[in-house]
Design an enzyme around this catalytic site. Structure first.
Site, PDB file in Angstrom:
ATOM      1  N   LEU A  87       0.927  -1.291  -0.021  1.00 62.52           N
ATOM      2  CA  LEU A  87      -0.029  -0.018   0.010  1.00 62.52           C
ATOM      3  C   LEU A  87       0.978   1.180  -0.015  1.00 62.52           C
ATOM      4  O   LEU A  87       2.043   1.043   0.605  1.00 62.52           O
ATOM      5  CB  LEU A  87      -1.015  -0.019   1.244  1.00 62.52           C
ATOM      6  N   ASP A  88       0.420   2.290  -0.626  1.00 62.33           N
ATOM      7  CA  ASP A  88       1.056   3.485  -0.731  1.00 62.33           C
ATOM      8  C   ASP A  88       1.329   4.077   0.773  1.00 62.33           C
ATOM      9  O   ASP A  88       0.508   3.693   1.724  1.00 62.33           O
ATOM     10  CB  ASP A  88       0.335   4.470  -1.232  1.00 62.33           C
ATOM     11  N   ARG A  89       2.073   4.873   1.158  1.00 62.02           N
ATOM     12  CA  ARG A  89       2.485   5.358   2.386  1.00 62.02           C
ATOM     13  C   ARG A  89       1.308   5.856   3.152  1.00 62.02           C
ATOM     14  O   ARG A  89       0.847   5.678   4.217  1.00 62.02           O
ATOM     15  CB  ARG A  89       3.754   6.120   2.490  1.00 62.02           C
TER      16      ARG A  89
END
Length: 298
Positions: free
Chosen positions: A123-125
């Site tokens: 997942l993106d940060r």
């Protein structure tokens, strides 16, 4: 079916939020009843427990060492990732979710052994939600194959600015990512670097100038959901990189809510859910329309 109720972390005291009292009384006990619905078993699909690696550090954030386990067995573990925490190492050098899970996994092993642990997806940060880790090479290989062949169903919650012109739809774009700027853009299908990207969306609720959207991506491209929802003129709340007017302190209103798949060993259907962070009340007051997010029967 029981009425919808928020699945925030503070509701962990209730082992089965969203289930009626008589259904709770029929739930199974023991390891097989953890946080997943195994078809054919009387287990609780919403059971949560919070396991702390450092009991004095209890709040979500980049420096917090807690680990919210959604499901675990000998083959895999599902974790609820806080926003602002990278899954794996990046240029910041900050602590990662992978480090936390490996510490937790090592503590379960016999003395001197670290145990096997690899992330299956990312997942993106600034995104929160469910992340799977393989705890054996066999299960990791099988889970990676499921993702590659799209043999599972992913559901995300997104709160966006505005409302899409159509209440539901299927989006298809060809996306390319500029690694120097870490930005993804919609490209010409003939671009050799462009990757076909597909998702289905549905507006579940609207409140003021914001919309609550169920997103089911078929592909898993970098920043895909963020870019494709922005293409509708509805950027995700907090996502200034792609047009949001709100700075939400490194978080965006995108959450990996659930994952439906077959267990990599044995093949039983597995439904996993990750409760939304409590701070989402800052952008959408409770009650949250979570029951409408589910595309399966409890």
């Amino acid at each position: 079916m029981a009425a919808s109720r928020p699945l925030g972390i503070r509701q962990n005291r209730d082992p089965c939020p969203g289930l009626s009292a008589d259904r709770k009384g029929r739930q199974a006990s023991g390891p097989g009843a953890r946080n997943a619905l195994l078809t054919g078993q009387k287990s609780c699909p919403s059971l949560r427990f919070l396991q702390e690696l450092h009991p004095h550090n209890r709040h979500d954030g980049p420096m917090d060492s807690s680990l919210s386990i959604l499901f675990q067995d000998h083959h895999l573990v599902a974790v609820n990732k806080p926003a602002r925490l990278p899954v794996a190492s990046d240029h910041s050098g900050d602590q990662t979710l992978l480090e936390r899970v490996r510490i937790w996994n090592a503590e379960r092993q016999e003395s001197g052994k670290k145990g096997y642990c690899v992330p299956i997806h990312f997942l993106d940060r600034p995104v929160s939600g469910l992340v799977l880790f393989g705890l054996s090479s066999k299960s990791a290989a099988r889970l990676n194959e499921m993702f590659r062949k799209r043999q599972l169903n992913k559901i995300y919650v997104a709160v966006v600015e505005g409302r899409p012109a159509q209440a539901r739809g299927r989006l298809e774009h060809y996306l390319t990512k500029d690694k120097s700027t870490n930005l993804t853009r919609i490209s010409n299908p003939k671009d050799p670097e462009a990757k076909r990207s597909l998702l289905d969306y549905e507006v579940i609720a609207t409140q003021g100038h914001r919309s609550w959207i169920r997103v089911q991506p078929e592909t898993g491209r970098s920043h895909q959901i963020r870019v494709q929802l922005t293409s509708l003129g509805t950027p995700i709340v907090g996502d200034g990189k792609y047009g949001s007017s709100l700075n939400w302190e490194g978080r965006i209103a995108l959450h990996a809510f659930s994952l439906h798949l077959k267990h990599p060993v044995g093949g039983k259907p597995l439904i996993l859910e990750a409760p939304l962070p409590d701070y989402w009340t800052e952008i959408w007051p409770e009650p949250w329309p979570l029951q409408e997010m589910r595309t399966y029967d409890e």
